[in-house]
Write an enzyme that holds these catalytic residues in place. Structure first.
Site: not given
Length: 190
Positions: A49-51
Site C-alpha cells: 500500500s505504501e513505500t
C-alpha cells in the site's frame, strides 16, 4: 547511504514480530537521486500500500527526510512505513531517537532493542485533519467499499481528509478488525 542507479528496496512488516503478519511496507534508504516518477514506479514494483523513501539523510544528527508513495500516487504520511523505516535505520546506525521530516511535519521517534535482538520503534502520529465529506465523496467511498449508508455509524460525522493527510473517518470497520499494539517491524520475505 550514497545514491545509486537502483537503490536497495527493503521489505518490512510493521506492528508484528512475525514476517507473515503485520502491515507490509517498502523502504528505500537512499532515494536522494530518485524523482517522483521513479519513486512511484518503485512503489508499484514493491506492490504494498505504501513505500517510504529517505530523500535526505544526516545520520550523525539522526535526522532524515521521508516521502511516501503508493503504487498510484504520493501520500502525505504513512504510519506503518514510518515505523518500518525507523527500524531499518536503527538496524544500521544503532537504536535511539530519530527525527523524520515528512510532508505533514516532523515526526519524532524512539527506537530500542529488545532482549531477543529485535528492534522496536515508537512514534506519536501527526494529528489528522478533515473536513465534511461531500455527497459525491461519500457515495464514491461507499461504492468502492461495497457498503450502504446503513453500514455507517450515525453517531460519527461524515468527513474527508484534508490535503495534508490521508485519514478518512466515519465508516464503522467490521467487528473482525483489530490492531496489535506492538510497534516492532521485521524484514519480510519477498
Amino acid at each position: 547511504m550514497s545514491p545509486r542507479t537502483h537503490p536497495e528496496i527493503l521489505r518490512y512488516t510493521a506492528f508484528t514480530t512475525d514476517p507473515a503478519g503485520g502491515n507490509p511496507a517498502g523502504v528505500v534508504l537512499d532515494a536522494a537521486a530518485r524523482d517522483d516518477a521513479a519513486m512511484r514506479a518503485t512503489a508499484a514494483e514493491v506492490g504494498y500500500s505504501e513505500t517510504a523513501f529517505v530523500t535526505a539523510a544526516d545520520p550523525a544528527a539522526r535526522r532524515f527526510r521521508l516521502r511516501y508513495f503508493s503504487p498510484l500516487a504520493e501520500v502525505a504520511f504513512c504510519g506503518h512505513a514510518t515505523v518500518a523505516t525507523a527500524v531499518a535505520l536503527a538496524e544500521r546506525i544503532g537504536t535511539g531517537p530519530l527525527a523524520f521530516d515528512t510532508p505533514v511535519g516532523e515526526i519524532a521517534l524512539d527506537t530500542s532493542a529488545e532482549p531477543d535482538g529485535s528492534v522496536t520503534a515508537t512514534l506519536t502520529s501527526v494529528p489528522t485533519r478533515s473536513r465534511p465529506a461531500s455527497d459525491q465523496e461519500l457515495h464514491a467511498s461507499l461504492t468502492a467499499l461495497h457498503w450502504s449508508p446503513e453500514d455507517l455509524d450515525p453517531a460519527l460525522p461524515r468527513t474527508s481528509p484534508s490535503a495534508e493527510t490521508s485519514t478518512w473517518s466515519s465508516p464503522r470497520p467490521p467487528a473482525s478488525v483489530s490492531r496489535p499494539s506492538t510497534t516492532t517491524s521485521t524484514p519480510c520475505p519477498r
